[in-house]
Structures are given as C-alpha cells and as structure tokens.
Design an enzyme around this catalytic site. Structure first.
Site, PDB file in Angstrom:
ATOM      1  N   ASN A 174     -10.085  -0.280  -0.539  1.00 51.28           N
ATOM      2  CA  ASN A 174      -8.627  -0.205  -0.459  1.00 51.28           C
ATOM      3  C   ASN A 174      -8.032  -0.767  -1.738  1.00 51.28           C
ATOM      4  OD1 ASN A 174      -5.895  -0.501   0.094  1.00 51.28           O
ATOM      5  ND2 ASN A 174      -6.191  -1.346   2.140  1.00 51.28           N
TER       6      ASN A 174
ATOM      7  N   HIS B 142      -3.651   7.171   2.072  1.00 50.35           N
ATOM      8  CA  HIS B 142      -3.984   5.824   1.622  1.00 50.35           C
ATOM      9  C   HIS B 142      -5.396   5.500   2.088  1.00 50.35           C
ATOM     10  CE1 HIS B 142      -4.072   1.626   0.897  1.00 50.35           C
ATOM     11  NE2 HIS B 142      -3.881   1.269   2.152  1.00 50.35           N
TER      12      HIS B 142
ATOM     13  N   CYS C 287       0.813  -1.227   0.000  1.00 56.94           N
ATOM     14  CA  CYS C 287       0.000   0.000   0.000  1.00 56.94           C
ATOM     15  C   CYS C 287       0.842   1.271   0.000  1.00 56.94           C
ATOM     16  CB  CYS C 287      -0.954   0.001   1.195  1.00 56.94           C
ATOM     17  SG  CYS C 287      -2.078  -1.411   1.227  1.00 56.94           S
TER      18      CYS C 287
END
Length: 321
Positions: A278, A248, A113
């Site tokens: 996500n 994020h 990520c």
C-alpha cells in the site's frame, strides 16, 4: 467540450526492495501470514537520500517524458501526499523547482490514500475552468517514515513510491478522451479508525500510523462499490462498459470483495499490491503507469480509478484514455 486528457504517466520506486522474508527477520511475522491476509509479497522502502519529494520529481519527469512535453508546457502542479518532506512549504513547490519550473501554481493535497483522486478532481476543475492549461498530478509517499515497526498488523501493509500523470485541457468530441466524471466523499466521524497519532498542532511530533483493520475493511468495500456506481451513473455507463479498474492497492481481500459486490471480473482489475504493498496516494497512479506501460491499458479504453483512505475519504474517477 473541454475535458482533462491524460497525455502521459510515470512512476518511481525506491532502490531498496524488501521481501516478506526479509521483513520477518525484523518483525514478528512470516511470509505466509502476510500473503494470506493481504496478498503482499514485497514492498519498496526509501533510503536516507530518498524522500517524498525526490520520488515525486522522478515520477513527474517520467510522466513529462512519456507525454512528450517539457516543464515549460506546465502551468500547474498538484501533489497528493500524507508524508510531505516538510510541514511547509508544500512538497509540490520543491518538485517544481527540481524540474526547472517557475511562477505557476504548485501545492499539496492531503486526503491520504484518496489523495490522488482528490488531486485529480482539483486539477480537472481548474483545467475546465481555464485557470490552467496543462498540469502534473502526482501521488507520492514515504509511509515507511510513519510506521510503527513493532506493530506487525500495520507495518507489513505499506511501502513507498510515487506515480504521476500529465493532464491537459482539450476541446474534444463527446466520445473523445478525457476525464468523464468524478465523485469525492468524506466522513470525518470515522477519523479514529485510521490515523496518525501526532501532528504539529497536537503533539508537536510526526506520530505513527494506527489502524483498526476490520472496521476499515468493512467501510472500504461499502464505500468503494457505492462510489463506482455513482460515477458510472454520472457518465451514463454501466459496470460492463469498463475495460479496466485501477483501484487503490490496499489489500487483495478488499479488491476481491469490491469486485464481487459490483459483479466485475477480477481480470479487469489492475493489481500491483503484491509488488508494491500500500503506497497510499501513490498507489493509483503507480498502478495505472504499470498497466499502461505493459500494454494492458490502451488508447480508447474506459478506465475507472478509485480509492479510499483515512478521514475517511474516498472517491472515483472515470476516464477515457
């Protein structure tokens, strides 16, 4: 001074949008359960003809168009992904070929990520050193390929997508645009809290994503708030100077807790987790592109990019648009 200046951005999503209600027909979950714990309402899932490479190519082309340049102006592609099309060659080389590029450096970066922040930091160093003049930085993922669809605590959290930026080395004034500061970190001792249980050298299989959510949450809030402070200090700014934070997009609760710890109003956060879930390395550039195209992020704004992912890896970059 030489800085890495963003010329344009672009993004791409799979054709199929999956709502919480539709997901609840396949997994033991509910729309209420997902919304309450994550803030997610839907996600996009790649079809058979859609891959990390095809999404990355579409996002990169959109960024080129937005920047008003062609692939002939590019001499570097760095693609952040944890879900490459193949073990090798690097998916970035496939994107290069698909865009019509040839001869220049193209490679992948793996930091999950945090991948886009790591890719941006790498590109910034190469541009400022003179190794390249104009680059495409991409975050692209098809996390749906590595999810355990019987584990409702993880499969509801992720989606597929891609985001990209065209970045050019420019000689600018001190108060001019460009990347002002970047900090990157890793703590491998926590690798078993968020990982994939497979790989070419261990199991010979791709594996599935595994996560200890509560532990990840705790580390995320601490690490993200601290790295933002580090970057602000490096650049000579304070939290109140920031126009936008593009975080994020992991979980609405993490976003809320991080903002609270820094004393940042939630109105300054670009939040797309509800629509995209996500998307790992794609989430920061994807969210940035959304906010720039809808008019929130404007020329002259001070923007903070930040992310944390498996590894643990985390980082942040401060830029003037």
């Amino acid at each position: 001074m030489i800085r890495s200046v963003i010329l344009g951005s672009g993004s791409a999503l799979p054709k199929r949008c999956v709502s919480n209600a539709e997901l609840a027909e396949q997994v033991d979950t509910s729309d209420e359960w997902i919304r309450e714990r994550t803030g997610i309402t839907q996600r996009y899932i790649a079809g058979e003809d859609e891959t990390t490479g095809t999404l990355a190519t579409a996002a990169a082309q959109a960024a080129l168009d937005d920047a008003g340049v062609s692939i002939g102006d590019i001499d570097l592609i760095v693609l952040a992904t944890a879900t490459p099309d193949r073990t090798f060659p690097a998916t970035a080389t496939q994107v290069q070929a698909a865009l019509g590029g040839k001869g220049f450096a193209a490679f992948d970066v793996a930091a999950v990520c945090s991948g886009f922040l790591y890719a941006m930091g790498t590109v910034d160093s190469m541009l400022r050193s003179g190794m390249a003049k104009c680059a495409i930085v991409i975050g692209s993922e098809t996390f749906s390929r590595i999810l355990d669809w019987e584990d409702r605590t993880t499969c509801v959290l992720f989606g597929d997508g891609a985001g990209a930026m065209v970045v050019e080395a420019q000689d600018v004034a001190e108060d001019g645009p460009g990347l002002l500061a970047t900090r990157l970190h890793a703590e491998g001792e926590h690798c078993d809290l968020l990982y994939v249980d497979g790989g070419p050298s261990t199991t010979g299989e791709v594996g599935k994503l595994r996560m200890k959510g509560r532990e990840v949450f705790r580390h995320a809030v601490t690490n993200l708030s601290s790295v933002l402070v580090e970057v602000l200090e490096d650049a000579g700014h304070v939290p109140g100077d920031i126009d936008w934070v593009v975080p994020h997009q992991a979980n609405q609760r993490i976003l809320d807790a991080t903002a609270k710890k820094l004393g940042l109003p939630l109105e300054k956060l670009v939040v797309t987790v509800g629509q995209h879930a996500n998307t790992s390395a794609a989430s920061v550039p994807l969210a940035y592109d959304v906010a720039r195209r809808d008019g929130r992020i404007k020329q002259g704004d001070l923007v903070m990019l930040e992310a944390m992912g498996g590894g643990f890896t985390w980082g942040a970059s401060l830029l003037r648009v």
